[in-house]
Design a protein around this motif. Structure first.
Motif, PDB file in Angstrom:
ATOM      1  N   THR A  81       0.835  -1.209   0.000  1.00 23.56           N
ATOM      2  CA  THR A  81       0.000   0.000   0.000  1.00 23.56           C
ATOM      3  C   THR A  81       0.864   1.251   0.000  1.00 23.56           C
ATOM      4  N   LEU A 115       2.349   1.854  -3.414  1.00 27.09           N
ATOM      5  CA  LEU A 115       1.320   2.412  -4.290  1.00 27.09           C
ATOM      6  C   LEU A 115       1.086   3.892  -3.999  1.00 27.09           C
ATOM      7  N   TYR A 116       1.070   4.251  -2.711  1.00 25.05           N
ATOM      8  CA  TYR A 116       0.890   5.645  -2.318  1.00 25.05           C
ATOM      9  C   TYR A 116       2.044   6.494  -2.855  1.00 25.05           C
ATOM     10  N   TYR A 130       1.650   7.000  -6.478  1.00 25.16           N
ATOM     11  CA  TYR A 130       0.581   7.977  -6.702  1.00 25.16           C
ATOM     12  C   TYR A 130       1.107   9.409  -6.507  1.00 25.16           C
ATOM     13  N   VAL A 131       1.843   9.637  -5.424  1.00 21.23           N
ATOM     14  CA  VAL A 131       2.400  10.974  -5.144  1.00 21.23           C
ATOM     15  C   VAL A 131       3.368  11.366  -6.247  1.00 21.23           C
ATOM     16  N   VAL A 178       3.540  10.314  -9.409  1.00 22.35           N
ATOM     17  CA  VAL A 178       2.827  10.589 -10.659  1.00 22.35           C
ATOM     18  C   VAL A 178       2.131  11.945 -10.585  1.00 22.35           C
ATOM     19  N   ASN A 179       1.490  12.224  -9.475  1.00 24.79           N
ATOM     20  CA  ASN A 179       0.819  13.529  -9.328  1.00 24.79           C
ATOM     21  C   ASN A 179       1.815  14.673  -9.375  1.00 24.79           C
TER      22      ASN A 179
END
Length: 190
Positions: A166, A169-170, A173-174, A176-177
């Protein structure tokens, strides 16, 4: 670093803690090696108790750690004392043996961070390290056909495997953003 060396270092840390030989700033100042006895993180005297327990950053680390622990499968540790953190819980129950293992590695994490002048005591970084150490224990037990010795750590190991996945994945995500946000800043029409 191999497992045997890591275990020797962790064991040495506990022995040094018990004998109060860890060189906190207070001890170094008493030996005239340092000119001040204050903590590297705060303006208090850096004693052994302060080093592992009472520095605000260390207190926050332990608070986060025990909050995390108490969320694991409804395992509640009702009362944590200074002695519990310094010397572990006196119980042969698997849950307390696993907790002692985690606390030992938590103290070693604090020690390493301070030794290398890293001002960051991050629970998530610690949990990733703990998961890595448990993976090594798991692999050793599996290789030596003694998985029964690993049973007391299984619930933590499983939790940390889920957590690590997890967390990765977080971070993805950070990341990519951040890339998308930076592209939008450079190219408003993106």
């Amino acid at each position: 670093m191999n497992t045997a060396m890591y275990l020797i270092e962790a064991h040495t840390l506990i022995k040094a803690l018990i004998k109060a030989l860890i060189t906190c700033n207070k001890k170094l100042a008493d030996m005239k090696i340092k000119t001040h006895s204050t903590c590297s993180y705060c303006p208090e005297d850096d004693t052994i108790r302060h080093f592992f327990l009472f520095c605000p950053r260390v207190e926050a680390f332990w608070q986060h750690f025990f909050n995390w622990w108490n969320r694991l499968d409804n395992i509640q540790i009702p009362h944590t004392t200074e002695l519990n953190i310094l010397f572990g819980y006196m119980s042969n129950e698997n849950v307390f043996m696993a907790l002692n293992y985690c606390i030992l590695h938590g103290k070693y994490y604090i020690y390493k961070q301070r030794l290398f002048h890293n001002n960051n005591l991050d629970l998530y970084e610690f949990l990733v390290e703990l998961r890595y150490k448990l993976q090594i224990e798991y692999d050793i037990c599996k290789k030596n056909s003694c998985m029964d010795k690993f049973d007391k750590y299984v619930f933590i190991f499983d939790t940390l495997l889920r957590f690590t996945f997890t967390f990765v994945l977080y971070l993805l995500y950070v990341w990519v953003n951040k890339l998308v946000y930076n592209k939008k800043k450079a190219h408003p029409w993106f």
